[in-house]
Write a protein that holds these residues in place. Structure first.
Motif, short mmCIF file in Angstrom:
data_model
loop_
_atom_site.label_atom_id
_atom_site.label_comp_id
_atom_site.label_asym_id
_atom_site.label_seq_id
_atom_site.Cartn_x
_atom_site.Cartn_y
_atom_site.Cartn_z
N TYR A 170 8.77 9.49 -10.47
CA TYR A 170 9.08 9.46 -9.05
C TYR A 170 10.18 8.44 -8.76
CZ TYR A 170 9.09 8.57 -4.18
OH TYR A 170 9.53 8.42 -2.91
N ALA A 202 10.00 19.24 -7.67
CA ALA A 202 9.24 19.23 -8.92
C ALA A 202 8.49 20.54 -9.14
CB ALA A 202 8.27 18.07 -8.92
N ASP A 203 8.14 21.22 -8.03
CA ASP A 203 7.39 22.47 -8.16
C ASP A 203 8.26 23.66 -8.53
OD1 ASP A 203 5.19 21.03 -7.45
OD2 ASP A 203 5.24 21.62 -5.34
N ILE A 204 9.54 23.58 -8.16
CA ILE A 204 10.36 24.79 -8.35
C ILE A 204 11.48 24.60 -9.36
CG2 ILE A 204 9.89 25.79 -6.10
CD1 ILE A 204 12.50 24.64 -5.08
N ARG A 251 10.56 17.12 -1.69
CA ARG A 251 9.24 17.07 -2.31
C ARG A 251 8.85 18.38 -2.99
NH1 ARG A 251 6.00 12.44 -0.37
NH2 ARG A 251 4.22 13.35 -1.37
N ARG A 252 9.63 19.41 -2.78
CA ARG A 252 9.34 20.68 -3.45
C ARG A 252 10.02 20.77 -4.81
NH1 ARG A 252 11.76 24.72 0.01
NH2 ARG A 252 11.56 26.07 -1.79
N VAL A 296 0.85 -1.18 0.00
CA VAL A 296 0.00 0.00 0.00
C VAL A 296 0.89 1.23 0.00
CG1 VAL A 296 -1.74 1.30 1.27
CG2 VAL A 296 -1.83 -1.20 1.20
N THR A 297 0.68 2.10 -0.96
CA THR A 297 1.44 3.34 -1.02
C THR A 297 0.56 4.45 -0.47
OG1 THR A 297 2.37 2.52 -3.07
CG2 THR A 297 2.79 4.81 -2.53
N LEU A 298 1.10 5.19 0.46
CA LEU A 298 0.38 6.32 1.02
C LEU A 298 0.99 7.61 0.49
CD1 LEU A 298 -0.30 5.79 4.81
CD2 LEU A 298 -1.94 6.21 3.00
N ILE A 299 0.15 8.49 0.01
CA ILE A 299 0.64 9.78 -0.47
C ILE A 299 0.02 10.85 0.41
CG2 ILE A 299 0.80 11.33 -2.43
CD1 ILE A 299 0.34 8.80 -4.20
N GLU A 300 0.87 11.53 1.16
CA GLU A 300 0.37 12.51 2.12
C GLU A 300 1.24 13.75 2.11
OE1 GLU A 300 -1.56 10.21 5.88
OE2 GLU A 300 0.55 9.86 5.49
N PRO A 301 0.71 14.86 2.63
CA PRO A 301 1.57 16.04 2.75
C PRO A 301 2.73 15.71 3.68
CG PRO A 301 -0.70 16.58 3.27
CD PRO A 301 -0.63 15.11 3.15
N ARG A 302 3.84 16.36 3.45
CA ARG A 302 4.99 16.07 4.26
C ARG A 302 5.67 17.37 4.59
NH1 ARG A 302 9.41 11.84 2.17
NH2 ARG A 302 10.27 13.76 1.36
N ARG A 358 14.92 11.16 -4.88
CA ARG A 358 15.75 12.12 -5.61
C ARG A 358 17.23 12.03 -5.26
NH1 ARG A 358 11.92 12.14 -8.94
NH2 ARG A 358 10.18 13.51 -8.53
#
Lengths: 275, 412
Positions: free
Chosen positions: A117, A272-274, A269-270, A7-13, A120
């Motif tokens: 993914y 990819a956004d920046i 986790r940032r 089970v993969t959980l994707i949550e804010p970190r 990194r």
């Protein structure tokens, strides 16, 4: 359905957290493949191919021997200057290349970071790893140089692998830190080469630590490369080890590694956004 | 049965604005930190405009279900895929994925031009999360699917773009996972290869794989998917069977004039505002279907607020992003004084080959070259006279002048 019902959980970190070793281990093949890619690609479409791994350090050694050994007459602890400087250039060149390439590695892999993914950390790790092969090749050259200058082989050599681990940790620490910083602040693209240049002069590569007054040598060893470079020389050229200095440098190297990886993980986790 | 994918109250916030400058300089951060060392980082960006790319999105996908995610540009589809693929972290909410997760947002990610086809298969496979053993086992299958047997040891930089794309898709198509997330990757390659990709995707979904598929190609979505999720402005508008969702999408788009359009800001922006665009009297968004024998009637209304010297308005007809031809609203440019205007153009559909077209509207001043553009202002589809189902066939070319040759038997 497959048997491996993971089970993969994707949550804010947010905030600091532990490095996920298990995940990193699961992606070990990717680390290997990316390292091999960097090695294979490095000398593609060059006439001289992998011999660049020999030419570069040897040429640097020749130039340093002429400029600093012959003209500036820097002391070399009673050793032939070429061997003296080359033994230090081994870890130094590896370190300088590693932090240079891994610093740029994330930005250079922007297409991967924004499309797939994987941990990194693999990216700066693989560019540090790819440098090891060059280090290995140039070590063979050092052994040949030692034969040529009649420098005896001693039991000190057995410590070399341990020192290598130290250099790898120092390079990984600085490399991951720089790679993460470069993603957010492109200033580091310009700053890094300059930093490497300065770092060469505060590291006893072209001169011995013994030139520095005894009372101030510990300051030199706060630079992890000081202890490692000096220890490399001692290991290959059969000099006594400065245990206290090496201990300081090792401790700093490990500290930098922990800081580098921790910062990297915090901002991972940032990316990819920046990027 | 437990759902394969469970998305709960998922939100993703992006900061857009000055202080969120993508590559802030280190100095800025440092000086901010020095000026107010005890202020939390988040507060310094509070004044910047925040934007919820996804806002409280929840849905479930059952094992083996093939779900199409649709919505116009900016609806949040790509963000949802990125969060699902763990490329970027959500701001709130959680996702639970059961089974091995693989995502395919692009074909050929990580391909290196200098490496051979063989090396790239292993490289790309590893990047997509396959093990060396898996790749070795499927190697022959991949090479055969890509039809590059002869060139497998040639650096991919010498490949034709078709070969490159085929190889890239082949690796991706052989990815083993329980849950597969696919972005619009089918829109590559020539039409025969696209068909092959579609049937491969069909096979994958038959094989009990859970698939989340994002596409602008409504034909592909309705063919492949059973369920549709319609996103709009970061929220779910509708979840249900695919035909119902597609219908919802069309009506939702139709109710929103200029919905798909993007205004490209030019120097004329302040002097001319397009207020509506119509094709055959219908609003953009609902696809206007035109038979080849018919005429396509384009109309736009706009307001001129400042005098424009030597003004002309151009309708640009585009197919697959390429300009097919332009129609001007007048032969000689003339000054336009402030007021409301309407420009019309009529195009006989028979000159266009079957397929989807979209319309750009550009107003410009021939005096000083200033312009303003509304791209993707509307779209229409020209159906085929004889070849039904060939609407997107590249073999038809872009224009259809209607030339027909002759044939005679010269010998037996």
């Amino acid at each position: 359905m497959k048997s491996n019902e993971s089970v993969t959980l994707i949550e804010p970190r947010s905030g600091f957290h532990m490095l996920n070793f298990r995940e990193l281990w699961a992606y070990r093949e990717l680390l290997w493949v990316l390292t091999m890619r960097d090695i294979k690609v490095r000398y593609k479409q060059t006439v001289l191919g992998a011999s660049w791994a020999i030419i570069r350090p040897v040429l640097t050694m020749v130039i340093f021997s002429i400029v600093f050994g012959q003209l500036a007459k820097l002391p070399s602890d009673g050793l032939p200057y070429p061997v003296f400087v080359y033994a230090a250039l081994l870890p130094w060149t590896f370190f300088a290349n590693a932090i240079g390439t891994s610093g740029q590695s994330l930005v250079g892999s922007a297409n991967l970071v924004s499309k797939v993914y994987f941990p990194r950390l693999i990216i700066p790790l693989s560019s540090v790893g790819a440098g090891l092969i060059d280090l290995l090749i140039s070590t063979v050259v050092l052994l040949l140089l030692m034969l040529w200058y009649g420098v005896p082989f001693t039991a000190n050599l057995l410590v070399a692998p341990l020192l290598l681990i130290g250099v790898v940790f120092a390079a990984l620490g600085v490399g991951t830190l720089l790679s993460a910083l470069t993603v957010a602040y492109r200033d580091f693209t310009h700053l890094t080469p300059f930093m490497v240049q300065i770092w060469l002069y505060i590291t006893p590569v072209i001169y011995p630590v013994s030139m520095v007054p005894k009372a101030w040598q510990w300051v030199m060893f706060l630079n992890p490369m000081t202890g490692l470079v000096e220890a490399f020389r001692a290991a290959f050229l059969g000099k006594p080890f400065d245990l206290q200095g090496i201990a300081i440098s090792f401790a700093v190297a490990i500290a930098i590694f922990i800081i580098g990886v921790a910062y990297f993980e915090k901002v991972e986790r940032r990316f990819a956004d920046i990027i | 049965m437990l759902p394969a994918v469970k998305v709960e109250n998922l939100s993703k916030e992006y900061v857009v604005g000055q202080s969120a400058d993508r590559h802030a300089t280190f100095y800025d951060t440092l000086s901010n930190a020095l000026k107010s060392p005890f202020r939390k980082r988040d507060e310094s960006t509070a004044d910047a405009s925040k934007f919820w790319a996804l806002n409280d999105v929840s849905f479930e996908v059952q094992p083996g279900e093939v779900v199409g995610i649709i919505g116009r540009n900016g609806a949040g589809k790509s963000t949802l895929l990125k969060v699902l693929s763990r490329i970027t972290a959500p701001t709130k909410g959680r996702i639970e994925v059961r089974g091995r997760l693989a995502s395919l947002l692009e074909v050929g990610t990580g391909f290196h031009a200098e490496l051979s086809g063989r090396e790239n298969i292993f490289l790309n496979g590893a990047i997509l999360g396959m093990t060396r053993r898996d790749i070795a086992k499927k190697f022959d299958e991949i090479v055969a699917f890509a039809e590059v047997e002869k060139f497998i040891d040639t650096p991919v930089k010498r490949y034709s773009s078709g070969m490159y794309v085929r190889l890239a898709f082949a690796v991706a198509a052989h990815l083993e996972s329980d849950v597969l997330i696919v972005d619009e990757v089918l829109s590559v390659g020539d039409s025969s290869f696209q068909e092959k990709c579609m049937s491969k995707m069909g096979d994958l979904s038959q094989g009990g794989r859970t698939i989340l598929f994002v596409s602008h190609n409504m034909g592909a979505v309705s063919k492949l998917c059973r369920t549709g999720v319609l996103l709009h402005a970061g929220q779910i508008l509708h979840v249900g069977d695919v035909s119902g969702t597609l219908a919802k999408y069309e009506t939702a788009a139709a109710n929103d004039s200029l919905g798909l359009a993007t205004v490209v800001r030019g120097p004329l922006e302040g002097s001319l505002q397009v207020s509506s665009v119509e094709i055959q009297g219908a609003n953009p968004g609902c696809t206007v279907v035109v038979a080849p024998a018919a005429h396509i009637r384009l109309r736009t209304n706009y307001v001129v607020s400042e005098k424009i010297a030597g003004a002309r308005l151009r309708f640009g007809i585009f197919k697959r992003g390429e300009l097919v031809f332009s129609v001007y609203d007048c032969r000689d440019s003339a000054d336009m004084s402030p007021g409301s205007y309407q420009s019309d153009a009529v195009i006989p559909a028979k000159y266009l080959s079957p397929g989807n077209y979209h319309l750009d509207i550009t107003a410009y001043s021939s005096e000083n070259g200033a312009w303003v553009r509304v791209s993707n202002a509307a779209s229409f589809t020209v159906t085929s006279e004889w070849l039904t189902g060939y609407e997107n066939n590249e073999s038809m070319g872009v224009v259809n002048p209607g030339f027909v040759g002759t044939r005679q038997q010269v010998d037996s």
